[in-house]
Design a protein around this motif. Structure first.
Motif, PDB file in Angstrom:
ATOM      1  N   ARG A 186      -0.339   3.004  -6.692  1.00 56.40           N
ATOM      2  CA  ARG A 186      -0.216   1.781  -5.898  1.00 56.40           C
ATOM      3  C   ARG A 186       0.958   0.928  -6.387  1.00 56.40           C
ATOM      4  NH1 ARG A 186      -0.764  -1.285  -1.298  1.00 56.40           N
ATOM      5  NH2 ARG A 186      -1.373  -3.417  -1.795  1.00 56.40           N
ATOM      6  N   ASP A 197       1.084   5.224  -0.152  1.00 51.39           N
ATOM      7  CA  ASP A 197       0.341   3.973  -0.209  1.00 51.39           C
ATOM      8  C   ASP A 197      -0.889   4.031   0.688  1.00 51.39           C
ATOM      9  OD1 ASP A 197       0.466   1.187  -1.385  1.00 51.39           O
ATOM     10  OD2 ASP A 197       0.264   0.699   0.750  1.00 51.39           O
ATOM     11  N   GLY A 205       4.399   2.200  -5.260  1.00 50.15           N
ATOM     12  CA  GLY A 205       4.746   1.878  -3.884  1.00 50.15           C
ATOM     13  C   GLY A 205       5.141   0.429  -3.699  1.00 50.15           C
TER      14      GLY A 205
END
Length: 259
Positions: free
Chosen positions: A72, A109, A75
């Motif tokens: 996460r 993502d 991204g």
């Protein structure tokens, strides 16, 4: 008939006793460490069990949770870096690399948010301090200097992540994390290749940075609520099709000189 000499019971008992005592001591020395190691707390196995929680997709370790968080975080800064490269890149190779970052992290993502939702994990909503510094460096660079900074900063970051992905893929017992690691491996390797194809990667500086640097330590990301053991078998996961990317030919010439 010559009488038999008296038997020295003490001597025979003493010699046999020494042998038996020695064997018993050796056996105790071998057995005790095994027993004491398994019994005492604070060992690596104890820590692993304490940080691993059960999910319907298999055990979820601290490394698994950290990996989901790192996907996460990647991204959150690499996607805007790719968008920026589409605007500021001075060569087609740099702009193509930016497009790959945008496409790859848009896909990843979505995947990581889906995985986190199924595992009950909270995800960060902004980059780390170091990632913010990298974005600030790229924002202040212009022209060919921007191209160089973009290729080298992103290549170093992807090289570090690549080793983490491999470790997670090799060790995880969670089917969702395993599928996510497959997708991350495909995407990260594509980004490594496309960044190298810009012709701006400083290989000597990269080798030194990778040798001296390291990925941040595990931060013990909290696990989802639930029991630490689960007798039910893990649910297998069929990973979605990973995106495919077309790569430009590798750059064999030196970077373009500054005007």
């Amino acid at each position: 008939m010559r009488p038999r000499p008296p038997v020295n019971g003490r001597g025979i008992f003493s010699g046999t006793g020494l042998i038996i005592t020695g064997l018993a001591a050796t056996l105790a020395a071998l057995v005790f460490p095994i027993w004491s190691y398994a019994d005492r707390s604070g060992t690596a196995v104890d820590v692993l069990n304490a940080q691993t929680v059960s999910t319907r997709y298999g055990p979820l370790s601290a490394l698994d949770r950290e990996f989901v968080t790192k996907v996460r975080l990647a991204g959150l800064w690499e996607l805007p870096a790719g968008q920026q490269a589409l605007r500021k890149g001075t060569t087609q190779a740099v702009r193509t690399a930016g497009q790959h970052l945008v496409e790859g992290h848009t896909f990843l993502d979505q995947r990581v948010r889906d995985v986190a939702s199924q595992l009950g994990l909270a995800l960060p909503n902004e980059p780390s301090d170091q990632q913010k510094q990298w974005l600030a460096t790229l924002s202040s660079a212009q022209g060919v200097e921007y191209d160089r900074q973009f290729a080298n900063i992103l290549r170093i970051a992807h090289g570090r992540v690549f080793s983490v992905v491999a470790q997670v893929r090799a060790t995880t017992r969670n089917s969702l994390v395993r599928a996510l690691a497959d997708d991350a491996n495909t995407t990260v390797l594509d980004h490594i290749k496309i960044l190298e194809a810009t012709g701006y990667v400083d290989w000597d500086a990269l080798a030194q940075e990778m040798a001296s640097g390291s990925t941040p330590p595990i931060t013990n990301t909290p696990g989802p609520p639930g029991p630490t053991t689960d007798p039910t078998p893990a649910i297998p996961v069929t990973p979605p099709a990973s995106p495919t990317y077309s790569l430009p030919p590798p750059a064999t010439s030196p970077p373009p000189s500054e005007p």
